[in-house]
Motif scaffolding. Sequence first.
Motif, short mmCIF file in Angstrom:
data_model
loop_
_atom_site.label_atom_id
_atom_site.label_comp_id
_atom_site.label_asym_id
_atom_site.label_seq_id
_atom_site.Cartn_x
_atom_site.Cartn_y
_atom_site.Cartn_z
N TYR A 10 -49.58 -41.52 -14.13
CA TYR A 10 -49.49 -41.14 -12.72
C TYR A 10 -48.32 -41.87 -12.06
O TYR A 10 -48.04 -43.03 -12.38
CB TYR A 10 -50.77 -41.55 -11.98
N GLN A 11 -47.68 -41.18 -11.11
CA GLN A 11 -46.80 -41.87 -10.17
C GLN A 11 -47.72 -42.64 -9.24
O GLN A 11 -48.80 -42.16 -8.88
CB GLN A 11 -45.95 -40.88 -9.40
N SER A 58 -45.37 -46.95 -12.66
CA SER A 58 -46.25 -45.90 -13.16
C SER A 58 -47.63 -46.48 -13.47
O SER A 58 -47.74 -47.62 -13.92
CB SER A 58 -45.68 -45.29 -14.44
N GLU A 117 -48.65 -37.19 -13.60
CA GLU A 117 -47.31 -37.09 -14.15
C GLU A 117 -47.31 -36.49 -15.55
O GLU A 117 -46.59 -35.56 -15.84
CB GLU A 117 -46.68 -38.49 -14.17
N SER A 118 -48.15 -37.04 -16.45
CA SER A 118 -48.19 -36.52 -17.82
C SER A 118 -49.44 -37.03 -18.54
O SER A 118 -50.12 -37.94 -18.06
CB SER A 118 -46.94 -36.94 -18.60
N LYS A 159 -50.29 -39.58 -8.23
CA LYS A 159 -49.80 -38.22 -8.52
C LYS A 159 -49.69 -38.04 -10.03
O LYS A 159 -48.98 -38.80 -10.70
CB LYS A 159 -48.42 -37.99 -7.88
#
Length: 96
Positions: free
Chosen positions: A68-69, A78, A54-55, A52
């Motif tokens: 990402y998660q 992470s 994240e940034s 997922k």
Amino acid sequence: IEAGERLMTSVRDWDEKARDQAVKELLSVKNESWLEEGEIGVTAEQFKKRMKAESITIHENGSFEFWYQDGDLFWGHSIEVRGNFDSGFTDAGFHG
């Protein structure tokens, strides 16, 4: 700002490349060392779907990281995928 604009114009392509790099470097680690008891290995597609976004961190020198998660692939760590505009993505790892 220019590097951010450059990434954002094709962020979906960069994201796909980052996920591919993560699979290239981390899928075997997951399937060989990070399975819970009774868990079966994951495919490349399953691995990418569990990540997922994240940034994104962009550095002055033009390098960047996509974060990402992990979707519990590595028990909540992470996933970091590093790269730059010249070479694309060059490395992936997990932290935390």
